[in-house]
Design a protein around this motif. Structure first.
Motif, short mmCIF file in Angstrom:
data_model
loop_
_atom_site.label_atom_id
_atom_site.label_comp_id
_atom_site.label_asym_id
_atom_site.label_seq_id
_atom_site.Cartn_x
_atom_site.Cartn_y
_atom_site.Cartn_z
N HIS A 108 2.58 1.75 -3.18
CA HIS A 108 1.62 2.29 -4.22
C HIS A 108 1.74 3.90 -4.27
O HIS A 108 1.50 4.44 -5.26
CB HIS A 108 0.37 1.58 -4.01
N GLU A 109 1.53 4.01 -3.21
CA GLU A 109 1.38 5.79 -3.09
C GLU A 109 2.63 6.30 -3.19
O GLU A 109 2.63 7.35 -4.03
CB GLU A 109 1.19 6.07 -1.39
N ARG A 110 3.96 5.61 -2.81
CA ARG A 110 5.13 6.22 -3.60
C ARG A 110 5.01 6.21 -5.15
O ARG A 110 5.59 7.24 -5.63
CB ARG A 110 6.16 5.54 -3.00
N GLU B 253 0.80 -1.16 0.25
CA GLU B 253 -0.11 0.08 0.01
C GLU B 253 0.86 1.31 -0.12
O GLU B 253 0.76 2.13 -0.73
CB GLU B 253 -0.99 0.16 1.51
N ILE C 83 7.62 8.83 2.57
CA ILE C 83 6.86 7.53 2.33
C ILE C 83 7.92 6.43 2.59
O ILE C 83 7.75 5.45 3.11
CB ILE C 83 6.23 7.48 0.84
N THR D 204 1.93 7.22 6.43
CA THR D 204 2.13 7.53 4.98
C THR D 204 0.61 8.13 4.65
O THR D 204 0.67 9.23 3.66
CB THR D 204 2.02 6.28 4.28
N ILE D 205 -0.37 7.72 5.11
CA ILE D 205 -1.74 8.32 4.62
C ILE D 205 -1.90 9.49 5.00
O ILE D 205 -2.20 10.54 4.18
CB ILE D 205 -2.82 7.55 5.12
N ARG E 267 2.71 6.52 -7.18
CA ARG E 267 1.71 7.69 -7.54
C ARG E 267 2.76 9.10 -7.59
O ARG E 267 2.61 9.95 -8.56
CB ARG E 267 0.52 7.85 -6.75
N CYS F 47 -9.16 11.81 -1.97
CA CYS F 47 -8.95 12.04 -0.46
C CYS F 47 -10.09 11.79 0.32
O CYS F 47 -10.29 11.17 1.27
CB CYS F 47 -8.77 13.58 -0.22
N LEU G 210 -8.54 8.03 0.74
CA LEU G 210 -7.52 8.12 1.74
C LEU G 210 -8.26 8.46 3.23
O LEU G 210 -7.80 7.85 4.10
CB LEU G 210 -6.72 9.50 1.68
N ARG H 272 0.13 11.86 2.50
CA ARG H 272 -0.42 12.13 1.14
C ARG H 272 -1.51 13.09 1.30
O ARG H 272 -1.91 14.08 0.39
CB ARG H 272 -1.14 10.63 0.90
#
Length: 203
Positions: free
Chosen positions: A35-37, A32, A98, A119-120, A39, A181, A185, A123
């Motif tokens: 995945h954010e990184r 997870e 992240i 992490t969330i 993006r 968001c 998120l 973001r």
């Protein structure tokens, strides 16, 4: 990520008294975050590609005398570079944050959920910052084109349509960030916070 898996894992650990995180669950949390990184890195690549294309077009137009650079054109180009540089700095910092949280995912469920939660949160802060900063782009862009219009370097209708087009483009980006968001998120943050609170209460 399926947060029901997290809840089931935590329920099992409460029963068995085992607070060690399973490799499968740790992999889910790390995936997870990765995945954010991705993006963030993807946005860096996209902006870098657009900047490269812009540089090539500007250079070709200049050397072929289609649109030679003048002092105003150079100033406009410099402003664009400053905006891009600011984006690259902020995006690189976000990617590093992240990555730090990925490394912080340890052997316990609390450590890994805490890192995932941070992490969330990171973001969400990125999206909020972008929401405040992005509207400045069409404002500055329209102002620059208006100055060029006053100096006879740009048509009046171009100022209007450039301002409208840039505003719509930025608006679509902001709407997309707001939807992600709100629908992705924030619910995830609430579920992770609830799990982390549950861990602390049963410690």
């Amino acid at each position: 990520m399926n947060f029901n898996d997290l809840e089931k894992t935590w329920d099992n650990q409460v029963v068995t008294g085992n607070r060690a995180i399973t490799s499968a669950l740790k992999h889910r949390l790390e995936s997870e975050a990765h995945h954010e990184r991705r993006r963030v890195v993807g946005s860096i690549v996209a902006v870098a590609f657009a900047l490269t294309v812009g540089l090539v077009v500007t250079f070709v137009a200049h050397i072929t005398a289609i649109k030679p650079l003048n002092p105003l054109g150079v100033a406009t180009f410099v402003v664009g570079l400053i905006v891009d540089a600011a984006f690259f700095v902020l995006a690189a910092r976000s990617a590093r944050r992240i990555q730090v949280e990925i490394r912080a995912m340890g052997s316990t469920l609390a450590e890994s959920i805490g890192a995932s939660l941070r992490t969330i949160d990171s973001r969400i802060r990125d999206y909020r910052l972008a929401t405040y900063a992005l509207p400045a782009i069409p404002v500055v862009s329209t102002a620059v084109y208006f100055v060029r219009y006053l100096l006879g370097d740009f048509p009046g209708f171009g100022v209007v349509w450039s301002g409208i087009g840039m505003s719509v483009f930025v608006g679509v980006i902001i709407l997309g960030m707001w939807r992600r968001c709100k629908n992705h998120l924030m619910p995830r943050r609430a579920e992770l916070s609830e799990l982390l609170t549950s861990l602390k209460e049963t410690a």
